[in-house]
Design an enzyme around this catalytic site. Structure first.
Site, short mmCIF file in Angstrom:
data_model
loop_
_atom_site.label_atom_id
_atom_site.label_comp_id
_atom_site.label_asym_id
_atom_site.label_seq_id
_atom_site.Cartn_x
_atom_site.Cartn_y
_atom_site.Cartn_z
CE LYS A 117 27.36 46.45 46.28
NZ LYS A 117 26.63 46.44 44.79
CE LYS A 144 29.08 49.32 39.71
NZ LYS A 144 28.65 48.50 40.79
CB SER A 165 31.41 38.07 41.37
OG SER A 165 30.90 38.74 40.19
CG HIS A 197 44.17 49.77 46.23
ND1 HIS A 197 44.78 50.97 46.07
CD2 HIS A 197 43.42 49.28 45.11
CE1 HIS A 197 44.46 51.33 44.70
NE2 HIS A 197 43.74 50.20 44.15
CG HIS A 198 40.13 47.04 52.76
ND1 HIS A 198 39.64 47.48 51.55
CD2 HIS A 198 39.73 46.22 53.19
CE1 HIS A 198 38.47 46.83 51.79
NE2 HIS A 198 38.45 45.71 52.79
CE LYS A 256 34.50 40.31 40.82
NZ LYS A 256 34.07 40.92 39.54
N1 GLU Z 1 27.87 45.24 39.46
C1 GLU Z 1 27.34 44.36 40.64
C2 GLU Z 1 27.21 45.24 41.73
O1 GLU Z 1 27.03 46.53 41.71
C3 GLU Z 1 28.20 43.22 40.60
C4 GLU Z 1 29.90 43.33 40.84
C5 GLU Z 1 30.58 42.27 40.96
O2 GLU Z 1 30.32 41.27 40.54
O3 GLU Z 1 31.89 42.31 40.87
O4 GLU Z 1 27.43 44.61 43.00
#
Ligand code: GLU
Length: 472
Positions: free
Chosen positions: A95, A107, A363, A65-66, A71
C-alpha cells in the site's frame, strides 16, 4: 478458498503476490525477501480486569524495513491472530509503495473484544501494550509508527502517545510515534475521514475512465450509481457519505446484525444515529430489512463497497455477486478464489492495497506535521490571501467591474490545513489509480487490477532494495 478449508489470509496475500511476480523480472531472492515478514513480535501480558488477572495476547509485525519507519494500524478484535496480522502488515508494505509513502509495512493487533471492557480497562490494556512495544523498540517516530484500525480510534492513539511520551521524556519528535491522534494531541485535520474519502476519490477516478466504463456497460461518473456499503464503521460511514454527496445512491448498508435497503437511497448519518439509539441498523424508517448481512453483498448494484473485515466475498458467494465494480475499502475482503470467479464474470475489483491507502497517506501528512512542529498552512495562508486580494483589486481597477462576493471569497481563500490534506489525498489517489491502470494496459496479460497493483508495488519495493544494495 471455500469455507471448507482453513483460510490463511497471509497465504492469500502470498498467492496474489506470486500471481503478480510472474509479470516482473526481479531476482527470485529479492522477491522472496519482499514477501517475508521481517520481524514478528508476539506477546502475552497480564492486565488486572476487576479483581481477576487476564492474560492478553497481542502482536506487532514489521513486514518490511526497506524504508523506515514501519507503518500500520493496530486492531482490537477477537479475530486477531498471527496469520491475520502478518497479512495486514504485508498489505501495508505494498500500500505504502503504491501511493509513494516512504514507509515499510507493519501491523499490530490485540486479541480482545473491545466491547467487553470499560474505557478504563481498555486504557490499561493499550498502555501496557505500548510498554511492551517500547521495551522491544517496536515503536518510535523513526522505527515503527502505529495508527488506528478495526476497533481502535483517536482515543487509543492518544493513550499510546501519552505512554510513549512519559517513557521518552525530552524526545523532540515523540509526537510522530503514532498517527490518527486527536487534532488537539498533534493529529492532522482530515485524518478521520481520510480512508473513506480516498476510497471515493479512487472509485471516482475509475468511473472517469471511458474505456473501463464502456467495458462494464456503465455510464461515466459516480453520480446516479447505486452503491452497497458493508460496514458502518469509520471507513464505511465516510465512504457512504462521499458517494452520497457525489450524487450516488447508497441503496443498502450492512452491519453484522443485518442489512437494510432502500432503492431511493439511504443517508449514512441518519442510519448511524438510528443504530446508536436502537442498537441496530434494522427497522430503519422507510427501509426494508434483510435477514442476513451477507445478503447485501449479493444485491444487484453498480458498486459494492466491503468496508469491514477480510474474507467476506469468497468461493462460496462470489458466483452470486451482482455488482459491476467492487471497491475494497476493507483489507482483504475478497479471497483469491473470489478474484478468479469475479474476473471471469467481468467484475472490476478495485483492490484494497491501493484503494484504502487514503488512511496511511494522511497518516504520512500527520507524521510530517509532527516532525516539522508546525500546522499546515500556518506560514502561507495570510500571505496568499493578501496576494489574492491585490489581484482582485487590480482586476476590478482595470476592468471597472466588481467581482461578485461569492467568487471573491473563493479566490481570496488561502489554504487551511484541511484544504491541503484533502488536495494531497486527492492527488495521491488519482495518480495511484492512473499508474495501476497504465501498468495493466501496458501488459494486457495481467488478469486483473489487483495483480496490476501488486506489479506496481513489487517494482517499487524491489527497486528500493536494489538501490539500497543488500547488506553483505
Ligand atoms: N489501519 C489503516 C490501514 O490499514 C491505516 C494505517 C496507517 O495510517 O498507518 O491502512
Amino acid at each position: 478458498m471455500s469455507g471448507h478449508q482453513e483460510y490463511s489470509f497471509f497465504g492469500a496475500v502470498e498467492q496474489s503476490f506470486d500471481k503478480a511476480a510472474k509479470f516482473t523480472n526481479w531476482d527470485l531472492g529479492i522477491l522472496e525477501q519482499i514477501k517475508q515478514c521481517n520481524s514478528v513480535y508476539r506477546m502475552h501480558f497480564p492486565v488486572k480486569i476487576g479483581d481477576k488477572i487476564e492474560v492478553i495476547k497481542a502482536y506487532r509485525v514489521q513486514h518490511s524495513h526497506h524504508k523506515t519507519p514501519c507503518k500500520g494500524g493496530i486492531r482490537f478484535s477477537t479475530s486477531v491472530n498471527l496469520d491475520e496480522v502478518m497479512a495486514l502488515a504485508a498489505l501495508m508494505t505494498y500500500k505504502c509503495a503504491i501511493v509513494n509513502v516512504p514507509f515499510g509495512g507493519a501491523k499490530g493487533g490485540i486479541s480482545i473484544d473491545p466491547k467487553k471492557y470499560t474505557a478504563y480497562e481498555l486504557e490499561k490494556i493499550t498502555r501496557r501494550y505500548t510498554h511492551e512495544l517500547i521495551k522491544k523498540n517496536f515503536i518510535g517516530p523513526g522505527t515503527d509508527v502505529p495508527a488506528p484500525d478495526y476497533g481502535t480510534g483517536e482515543r487509543e492513539m492518544a493513550w499510546i502517545l501519552d505512554t510513549y511520551m512519559s517513557m521518552k521524556p525530552g524526545e523532540i519528535d515523540a509526537l510522530g510515534c503514532v498517527t490518527g491522534k486527536p487534532v488537539t494531541q498533534g493529529g492532522v485535520r482530515g485524518r478521520r475521514e481520510a480512508t473513506g474519502l480516498g476510497v471515493f476519490y479512487g472509485i471516482r477516478e475509475v468511473c472517469a475512465m471511458p474505456d473501463i466504463m464502456q467495458k462494464l456497460g456503465l455510464a461515466m461518473g459516480v453520480a446516479g450509481k447505486s452503491v452497497v456499503v458493508q460496514g458502518l464503521g469509520n471507513v464505511g460511514y465516510h465512504a457512504a457519505k462521499y458517494f452520497r454527496e457525489g450524487g450516488a445512491k447508497v441503496i443498502a448498508i450492512a452491519e453484522y446484525e443485518g442489512a437494510i435497503t432502500n432503492a431511493a437511497g439511504l443517508n449514512e448519518e441518519e442510519v448511524f444515529q438510528h443504530r446508536k439509539k436502537t442498537g441496530s441498523i434494522l427497522n430503519f424508517p422507510g427501509a426494508t430489512n434483510l435477514a442476513s448481512s451477507n445478503d447485501a453483498l449479493e444485491m444487484a448494484c453498480d458498486i459494492l463497497i466491503p468496508a469491514a473485515l477480510e474474507n467476506v466475498v469468497n468461493g462460496d458467494n462470489a458466483p452470486r455477486v451482482k455488482a459491476k465494480i467492487i471497491g475494497e475499502a476493507a483489507n482483504g475482503p475478497l479471497t483469491p478464489e473470489a478474484d478468479e470467479i469475479l474476473a471471469a464474470k467481468g467484475v472490476l475489483v478495485v483492490p484494497d492495497m491501493y484503494l484504502n491507502a487514503g488512511g496511511v497517506t494522511v497518516s504520512y501528512f500527520e507524521w510530517l506535521k509532527n516532525l516539522s512542529h508546525v500546522r499546515y498552512g500556518r506560514l502561507e495562508k495570510r500571505f496568499t490571501e493578501n496576494q489574492n486580494k491585490d489581484i482582485i483589486n487590480q482586476i476590478e481597477g482595470l476592468t471597472g467591474k466588481k467581482v461578485d462576493d461569492n467568487a471573491k471569497e473563493k479566490i481570496e481563500h488561502g489554504a487551511d490545513e484541511v484544504d491541503l490534506v484533502y488536495s494531497g489525498l486527492e492527488e495521491t489517489m488519482i495518480n495511484a489509480t492512473r499508474e495501476i491502470i497504465d501498468c495493466w494496459k501496458k501488459n494486457p496479460a495481467i488478469p486483473d487490477m489487483r495483480t496490476a497493483a501488486y506489479v506496481v508495488a513489487i517494482n517499487k519495493v524491489a527497486t528500493s532494495y536494489n538501490e539500497l544494495g543488500i547488506f553483505p
